[in-house]
Design a protein around this motif. Structure first.
Motif, PDB file in Angstrom:
ATOM      1  N   ALA A  19      -9.014 -10.687  -6.584  1.00  0.00           N
ATOM      2  CA  ALA A  19      -8.699 -10.145  -7.712  1.00  0.00           C
ATOM      3  C   ALA A  19      -7.359  -9.389  -7.469  1.00  0.00           C
ATOM      4  CB  ALA A  19      -9.714  -9.215  -7.978  1.00  0.00           C
ATOM      5  N   MET A  20      -7.277  -8.982  -6.428  1.00  0.00           N
ATOM      6  CA  MET A  20      -5.927  -8.426  -6.078  1.00  0.00           C
ATOM      7  C   MET A  20      -4.675  -9.486  -6.015  1.00  0.00           C
ATOM      8  SD  MET A  20      -5.863  -5.197  -6.242  1.00  0.00           S
ATOM      9  CE  MET A  20      -4.142  -5.017  -5.585  1.00  0.00           C
ATOM     10  N   GLN A  21      -5.092 -10.490  -5.464  1.00  0.00           N
ATOM     11  CA  GLN A  21      -3.990 -11.652  -5.366  1.00  0.00           C
ATOM     12  C   GLN A  21      -3.864 -12.380  -6.846  1.00  0.00           C
ATOM     13  OE1 GLN A  21      -5.660 -14.304  -2.548  1.00  0.00           O
ATOM     14  NE2 GLN A  21      -5.651 -12.798  -0.732  1.00  0.00           N
ATOM     15  N   ARG A  22      -4.915 -12.251  -7.618  1.00  0.00           N
ATOM     16  CA  ARG A  22      -4.738 -12.670  -8.856  1.00  0.00           C
ATOM     17  C   ARG A  22      -3.701 -11.930  -9.796  1.00  0.00           C
ATOM     18  NH1 ARG A  22     -10.065 -12.604  -9.824  1.00  0.00           N
ATOM     19  NH2 ARG A  22     -10.478 -14.791  -8.687  1.00  0.00           N
ATOM     20  N   SER A  23      -3.833 -10.681  -9.581  1.00  0.00           N
ATOM     21  CA  SER A  23      -3.149  -9.792 -10.266  1.00  0.00           C
ATOM     22  C   SER A  23      -1.576  -9.821  -9.947  1.00  0.00           C
ATOM     23  CB  SER A  23      -3.578  -8.118 -10.027  1.00  0.00           C
ATOM     24  OG  SER A  23      -2.948  -7.896  -8.612  1.00  0.00           O
ATOM     25  N   VAL A  24      -1.196 -10.678  -9.296  1.00  0.00           N
ATOM     26  CA  VAL A  24       0.089 -10.759  -8.688  1.00  0.00           C
ATOM     27  C   VAL A  24       0.535 -12.301  -8.854  1.00  0.00           C
ATOM     28  CG1 VAL A  24       0.755  -8.450  -7.729  1.00  0.00           C
ATOM     29  CG2 VAL A  24      -0.170 -10.601  -6.339  1.00  0.00           C
ATOM     30  N   GLY A  25      -0.528 -13.303  -9.208  1.00  0.00           N
ATOM     31  CA  GLY A  25      -0.400 -14.573  -9.315  1.00  0.00           C
ATOM     32  C   GLY A  25      -0.226 -15.428  -7.904  1.00  0.00           C
ATOM     33  N   VAL A  26      -0.755 -14.927  -6.650  1.00  0.00           N
ATOM     34  CA  VAL A  26      -0.540 -15.578  -5.450  1.00  0.00           C
ATOM     35  C   VAL A  26      -1.972 -16.306  -5.008  1.00  0.00           C
ATOM     36  CG1 VAL A  26       1.407 -14.065  -4.788  1.00  0.00           C
ATOM     37  CG2 VAL A  26      -1.023 -13.399  -4.236  1.00  0.00           C
ATOM     38  N   PRO A 231       5.669  -3.663  -0.814  1.00  0.00           N
ATOM     39  CA  PRO A 231       5.292  -5.305  -1.022  1.00  0.00           C
ATOM     40  C   PRO A 231       4.841  -5.336   0.677  1.00  0.00           C
ATOM     41  CG  PRO A 231       7.219  -4.757  -1.861  1.00  0.00           C
ATOM     42  CD  PRO A 231       6.789  -3.318  -1.420  1.00  0.00           C
ATOM     43  N   GLY A 232       3.885  -6.393   0.780  1.00  0.00           N
ATOM     44  CA  GLY A 232       3.356  -6.765   2.040  1.00  0.00           C
ATOM     45  C   GLY A 232       3.170  -8.152   2.180  1.00  0.00           C
ATOM     46  N   ASN A 233       1.854  -8.433   2.919  1.00  0.00           N
ATOM     47  CA  ASN A 233       1.586  -9.954   3.157  1.00  0.00           C
ATOM     48  C   ASN A 233       0.818 -10.545   2.127  1.00  0.00           C
ATOM     49  OD1 ASN A 233      -0.989  -8.634   3.770  1.00  0.00           O
ATOM     50  ND2 ASN A 233      -0.862  -8.901   5.748  1.00  0.00           N
ATOM     51  N   ARG A 234       0.423  -9.649   1.084  1.00  0.00           N
ATOM     52  CA  ARG A 234      -0.468 -10.129  -0.002  1.00  0.00           C
ATOM     53  C   ARG A 234      -1.900 -10.342   0.443  1.00  0.00           C
ATOM     54  NH1 ARG A 234       2.518  -8.137  -3.967  1.00  0.00           N
ATOM     55  NH2 ARG A 234       4.549  -9.452  -4.176  1.00  0.00           N
ATOM     56  N   PHE A 235      -2.389  -9.986   1.678  1.00  0.00           N
ATOM     57  CA  PHE A 235      -3.850 -10.093   2.043  1.00  0.00           C
ATOM     58  C   PHE A 235      -4.793  -9.350   1.013  1.00  0.00           C
ATOM     59  CE2 PHE A 235      -3.587 -11.985   6.729  1.00  0.00           C
ATOM     60  CZ  PHE A 235      -2.655 -13.015   6.036  1.00  0.00           C
ATOM     61  N   PHE A 236      -4.176  -8.053   0.863  1.00  0.00           N
ATOM     62  CA  PHE A 236      -4.756  -7.030   0.018  1.00  0.00           C
ATOM     63  C   PHE A 236      -6.415  -6.743   0.734  1.00  0.00           C
ATOM     64  CE2 PHE A 236      -2.077  -8.913  -3.369  1.00  0.00           C
ATOM     65  CZ  PHE A 236      -1.164  -7.508  -3.449  1.00  0.00           C
ATOM     66  N   ASN A 237      -6.397  -6.729   2.006  1.00  0.00           N
ATOM     67  CA  ASN A 237      -7.506  -6.409   2.573  1.00  0.00           C
ATOM     68  C   ASN A 237      -8.129  -5.049   2.155  1.00  0.00           C
ATOM     69  OD1 ASN A 237      -5.823  -7.679   5.170  1.00  0.00           O
ATOM     70  ND2 ASN A 237      -7.658  -8.738   4.500  1.00  0.00           N
ATOM     71  N   THR A 238      -7.136  -4.119   2.031  1.00  0.00           N
ATOM     72  CA  THR A 238      -7.666  -2.619   1.917  1.00  0.00           C
ATOM     73  C   THR A 238      -7.923  -2.311   0.309  1.00  0.00           C
ATOM     74  OG1 THR A 238      -6.574  -1.775   3.806  1.00  0.00           O
ATOM     75  CG2 THR A 238      -7.041  -0.216   1.933  1.00  0.00           C
TER      76      THR A 238
END
Length: 309
Positions: A19-26, A231-238
């Motif tokens: 969901a987090m990755q989807r929010s930035v299109g990645v 900005p980071g690695n786009r893993f969005f674990n946290t």
């Protein structure tokens, strides 16, 4: 250059991370790195890295389901890897540490190895096999590296034997006092633990580093912390964990005194807010409401000196 995607490897991302990755299109762009770099075993460089460290950051979940972050120290060599799927950790039980109760046999745990003087960091999570009150083995569930972004240079030295605990008792509270508030407001570094229970029944705990210029965390009059997400690695674990399970544990280190400030509470992710623009370089924010605060003076036997960048 990225290795060819291991098509046989399952995607490590759960619905919150997606969901987090989807929010930035990645989402599509992060599928390959997920399969390639999030592994169920440690590469050789990680197996050699952990034994060099004088401390480790841990994330653990207590019997009530609350997650805590902590920092524990030992002479280099207190961690070792007998094989790529295991990390042995020699750390005596510490009843003063609220995270300790989440380190029983079979419990899920997260580990962050971070070397501040080189800005290297590697993460893993897995399950504890407790050998005795002095040591445990972690069977690796996930292992991956992180880039050096936002890590502040510091060098450390022991001021006492790490096996000798402090004689100063911890202080428990439900709100930040002036000393704790100053520590948060002056910090350029802290660590955050979170977790989710996966569809297969496995509990996946994460602990990660957060850094920025001193004062990058703001404390409101109500005691709520507002944290920028850079900005980071786009893993969005946290943040992905927070979307599924808002429980969070934070630990701030006073690098000059060895004091630890540990908090557990609830987090809220803000993907759209006018407040985002008030934090330089922030892409989004998250807020943390403390519910239990533990201040532990002299908890760590290490002291750090800042190195010039």
């Amino acid at each position: 250059m990225m290795d060819q995607t291991r098509q046989d490897a399952p995607s490590p991302w759960h619905e919150g991370e997606l969901a987090m990755q989807r929010s930035v299109g990645v989402v599509e762009r992060m599928d390959g790195p997920g399969r390639n770099f999030v592994r169920r075993a440690m590469p050789e460089q990680h197996r050699a890295f952990f034994p060099m460290l004088p401390f480790v950051v841990l994330g653990a979940v207590d019997a009530k389901g609350d997650v805590w972050a902590t920092v524990r120290a030992g002479r280099p060599g207190f961690m070792s890897s007998p094989d790529p799927e295991a990390l042995d950790v020699r750390l005596p039980r510490d009843p003063a540490d609220p995270a300790d109760s989440g380190m029983e046999d079979g419990d899920a745990i997260a580990m962050l190895g971070i070397q501040l003087e080189t800005r290297r960091r590697n993460r893993l999570n897995g399950a504890i096999h407790r050998m005795d009150a002095e040591a445990f083995r972690v069977r690796v569930g996930q292992s991956f590296g992180n880039c050096p972004q936002y890590i502040q240079f510091r060098s450390s030295a022991f001021v006492r034997d790490p096996d000798v605990p402090t004689a100063v008792p911890p202080r428990h509270s439900v709100q930040l006092d002036d000393r704790a508030r100053r520590l948060v407001e002056q910090a350029d570094t802290f660590f955050v633990a979170s977790y989710v229970d996966r569809e297969n029944g496995e509990r996946q705990v994460d602990v990660s580093h957060r850094g920025g210029y001193a004062g990058f965390v703001r404390v409101g009059a109500d005691g709520v912390l507002t944290v920028p997400d850079f900005p980071g690695n786009r893993f969005f674990n946290t943040l992905g964990n927070f979307l599924v399970n808002p429980k969070a544990g934070l630990v701030f280190v006073d690098f000059e005194t060895g004091d630890l400030l540990q908090m557990r509470g609830r987090a809220e992710v803000l993907l759209s807010s006018p407040d985002i623009a008030t934090f330089q370089r922030a892409e989004r924010l998250w807020r943390f409401t403390p519910e239990h605060i533990v201040f532990r003076p002299d908890a760590l036997p290490l002291r750090w000196n800042s190195e010039p960048v």
